[in-house]
Design an enzyme around this catalytic site. Structure first.
Site, PDB file in Angstrom:
ATOM      1  N   GLY A 491       0.999  -1.189  -0.132  1.00 33.89           N
ATOM      2  CA  GLY A 491       0.068  -0.061   0.134  1.00 33.89           C
ATOM      3  C   GLY A 491       0.871   1.353   0.050  1.00 33.89           C
ATOM      4  N   ASP A 492       0.452   1.940   0.784  1.00 38.13           N
ATOM      5  CA  ASP A 492       1.317   3.373   1.015  1.00 38.13           C
ATOM      6  C   ASP A 492       2.230   3.240   2.161  1.00 38.13           C
ATOM      7  OD1 ASP A 492      -0.624   3.292   3.080  1.00 38.13           O
ATOM      8  OD2 ASP A 492      -1.161   5.526   2.389  1.00 38.13           O
TER       9      ASP A 492
END
Length: 830
Positions: A491-492
């Protein structure tokens, strides 16, 4: 005549002995045995049965009869068979000859039972191994002019002993030599004329030697031509074979060829010819050996079974012997000798000998063919192996590259090319080992979480989201040194291993640079977008630290930074640890909480913004934890984590149904539920079952689901919501306006109610643009027949702004205080 009978018996015994060696299994042995018995006596109806002492059963291992039929290998209880003639033979252990007259007498006397069609003559002998009866062998006749004699009984009994021996030889090959000796001794006892016995014995030994030599030719011959030459020489030891040939059928079975041909009159006329009406074709057609002299030849020509064409078939012989070469009852060719003069005369014994030899020759030819085919196949395979080896070398090189690629893929993030969690953990473990060896080796772990990544991904699409992550990974990489490691966990989320730092301020400097870099705008096309980063820092402080602890603490510090307003860093310390511990304690307490004792309900009225009239009610749950009353924000996340949320929602829905069932008010109740109910159809049915059991109309309930918990690409959630809507339950989209995808849910999901998020409501009183957005949402809901309400109306300014925007229903401090439901008496004052 006695010599002839002895010779027939000897031949039968020898064939039985050879059959025991050549038969691959009992399915081949019994039909061949039947054929041999049929040559000794009339055996059109013949069967063999074996007795199993352990099971006390009798199995008919072979059965051929004109009238009766017994399934192959079917077992019968021995008690049943003992009532018949076969059982009588096995019971008395003696041969038995029965004719039609005494058959009926024995049946009438009850000595035996009629277990089949009555024969005219019936002859049975026991199969004995030593003194033990192991079965019986029977021949029978249903024809008046065909019967059996006492001599047949003696002969049948005599042959049965050899059949038992053959059975034992098949079962135990190692006793083959002993069985041959025993058969030779039996032949010696039968033959009263010592001189003829010696001649026959020498002939048998000579035949055995020839057969053994023919068998060996399969392995010793270099090729088929040499094989046939040696075969010719070996057969010459048994009979005159000055004129000799071997004929073989082609695979198409329409042509015949002569791979070996020796003749004193004719050279080989044709190496290959179509099947026609020669003597060779006659033997192929009949599948039987043929002894043809001048008289027999004329009869065959007269019957148009053969024809005479010198150019095709050569000189007419005086005598011609031909035997089919049979493999698995299939003719593959013919073995033949012939003579053109009266000086050489063949007897029918020579035909029998040639036929006997031809059986072994057929097997030898087939083996030789198979051996040649194996050589050909092996040569082909060796060539293929060489080619395949060369291919494999190239394949191995390709696989090495693939393995290297797989190893790289397994340790690196597919999108950014950065190390993944697995590789980062390995390097973190190496740094810990260095710390244990060199205590002065200091390092730190930074946990980086990008801000507003979901907004960028949802608004611009996944492709732009990937570009954003690539740019973010590049910027983070510019902030660290060459010996540091930057990895993407998913993800981030990114992590940084700062190796060899002198103090914690070095990690703070790196975190500051990362935050500054991430504050710079990201350009996509002609537009700029802004993100940010929250960073958690965990320093390795002791030699006993673990990779799990460092990652966990850095992650906890990062969440602390996000909760403090994002765009900052936090160094993990004991206060964060205490918060984590407190969270764990709260989780433990929640696990032990009792619904009816520790949870209370609070009712908020949704009223008209114009006249204050009640329109609906919203019921929320509170946790009575000691002297504290915790709001949902303080414990619902923990309930989600522990898996208690479904049970808690069921309890709250049950209480709401009880409230509706005990009053006459038509005002619906809003019930806030977790979206975890929407992943399984069974959970949806459980909600509807609670409503049905309470006996209230589903339309009196409105189920609220938070916009932030819904997924706009979840087919399961959409299906679950449609199921609830079809059941008549109202559906409310709660926290509307908190994320950027709210309109998506209005358009595609079956929501009947909308509740504006309190933060959205707060902006409405202070921002003209927010007011315009609210009016547009109101118009859209009116067009879609969706009831819209506002939550968190706490000031007169907010109330006025919402009235002007067209919102008609709301809830908040400005509109009334909540009412306690199901609250413990001793806590009512809190």
């Amino acid at each position: 005549m006695k010599y002839r009978q002895s010779e027939v018996v000897q031949k039968a015994l020898f064939r039985i002995s050879e059959l025991a060696s050549s038969a691959r299994d009992m399915s081949e042995f019994y039909p061949a045995l039947h054929a041999i018995i049929d040559e000794l006596m009339m055996a059109k109806n013949f069967f063999v049965c074996l007795f199993d002492e352990n099971k006390d059963t009798v199995k008919f291992v072979y059965f051929v009869d004109e009238y009766d039929d017994v399934p192959s290998n079917e077992q019968f209880p021995a008690e049943v068979l003992r009532q018949g003639m076969t059982g009588y033979v096995m019971r008395t252990s003696a041969p038995f000859l029965l004719n039609e007259e005494n058959f009926h007498a024995l049946v009438k006397a009850g000595e035996i039972r009629d277990l089949g069609a009555p024969p005219v003559d019936w002859l049975g002998v026991p199969l004995k191994s030593g003194e033990r009866v192991i079965g019986a062998m029977v021949v029978q006749s249903y024809t008046e002019n065909i019967g059996y004699t006492a001599a047949d009984k003696e002969l049948f009994m005599f042959v049965s002993q050899h059949i038992v021996n053959a059975l034992e030889r098949i079962r135990q090959r190692e006793f083959m030599r002993e069985e041959i000796d025993r058969q030779t001794a039996s032949l010696r006892d039968i033959n009263r004329d010592l001189e003829e016995q010696i001649v026959e014995r020498k002939r048998a030994e000579k035949l055995s030697a020839v057969l053994y030599a023919i068998s060996e030719l399969t392995n010793t011959s270099e090729n088929m031509e040499n094989f046939f030459k040696q075969l010719h020489r070996q057969i010459g030891l048994l009979m005159n074979n000055d004129n000799f040939f071997v004929a073989l059928l082609d695979d198409d079975r329409k042509h015949i060829r002569f791979p070996y041909y020796v003749d004193e009159r004719d050279a080989q006329l044709l190496e290959r010819r179509p099947l026609s009406k020669g003597l060779t074709e006659y033997v192929i057609a009949t599948k039987k050996p043929a002894y043809i002299d001048t008289e027999a030849y004329d009869q065959l020509v007269a019957a148009n079974k053969v024809e005479f064409k010198h150019k095709r078939y050569g000189t007419r012989p005086t005598q011609w012997l031909g035997s089919p070469l049979l493999v698995d009852d299939q003719v593959i060719g013919v073995l033949s000798v012939q003579t053109y003069t009266d000086k050489v005369s063949y007897k029918k014994d020579d035909l029998e000998l040639l036929n006997f030899v031809s059986q072994h020759v057929a097997v030898a030819i087939e083996r030789r063919r198979n051996a040649d085919e194996v050589k050909r196949v092996n040569a082909f395979l060796e060539k293929k192996v060489a080619e395949r080896t060369e291919e494999l070398v190239g394949e191995i090189e390709r696989r090495k590259k693939i393995e290297e690629k797989l190893f790289y893929d397994a340790h690196h993030d597919t999108l950014t090319g950065l190390p993944n969690r697995s590789m980062f953990t390995e390097r973190l473990q190496q740094a810990l080992k260095q710390k244990r060896r060199f205590p002065s080796h200091n390092f730190a772990v930074l946990f980086v979480d990008l801000d507003r990544f979901k907004d960028i991904n949802d608004s611009l699409g996944h492709s732009a989201g990937d570009e954003f992550l690539l740019e973010a990974s590049r910027r983070i990489g510019e902030c660290v040194r060459d010996n540091d490691t930057v990895a993407r966990l998913g993800g981030d989320e990114f992590v940084i291993l700062l190796n060899l730092i002198s103090r914690i301020d070095d990690a703070k400097d790196i975190a500051t640079r990362v935050i500054e870099q991430m504050r710079q705008p990201f350009v996509f096309g002609e537009t700029e977008h802004y993100s940010g980063a929250s960073v958690g820092i965990a320093e390795c402080k002791s030699r006993n630290d673990s990779a799990e602890r460092l990652l966990r603490d850095a992650d906890a510090a990062m969440y602390q930074a996000k909760s403090m307003g994002r765009g900052r860093y936090v160094v993990f310390d004991e206060s964060i640890h205490k918060d984590l511990v407190a969270s764990l304690h709260r989780e433990s307490e929640l696990r032990h909480a009792q619904f009816d004792q520790d949870f209370v309900l609070q009712q908020f009225d949704l009223v008209s913004l114009d006249d204050g009239a009640g329109k609906a009610r919203e019921v929320l749950v509170r946790w009575q934890r000691g002297e504290q009353l915790l709001t949902p924000q303080n414990f619902l996340n923990i309930a989600e984590k522990t898996g208690m949320i479904l049970s808690l929602d069921h309890w709250m829905l049950t209480r709401c149904c009880e409230i509706l069932a005990g009053e006459k008010s038509d005002l619906p109740i809003y019930v806030s539920l977790s979206t975890k109910h929407l992943y399984k159809l069974a959970d949806v049915k459980n909600l509807l079952a609670i409503v049905k059991q309470a006996g209230i109309a589903p339309s009196r309930l409105v189920f609220e689901f938070s916009e932030t918990e819904l997924s706009d690409n979840s087919k399961r959630q959409l299906t679950a919501l449609k199921t609830l809507a079809d059941a008549g339950v109202g559906l409310a989209l709660n926290d509307f306006g908190r994320s950027s995808g709210a309109l998506q849910y209005l358009l595609n999901y079956p929501f009947t109610h909308v509740k504006l998020d309190p933060r959205f409501v707060e902006e409405t009183a202070n921002s003209k643009r927010a007011g315009v957005m609210v009016r547009n949402v109101v118009n859209l809901c009116n067009e879609l027949s969706i009831t819209i309400a506002a939550a968190g109306i706490d000031t007169p300014a907010q109330l006025q702004a919402l009235r002007q925007s067209g919102v008609q229903i709301g809830v908040g401090k400005q509109l009334g205080e909540p009412i306690w439901l199901h609250k413990r008496e001793k806590q009512e004052a809190i």
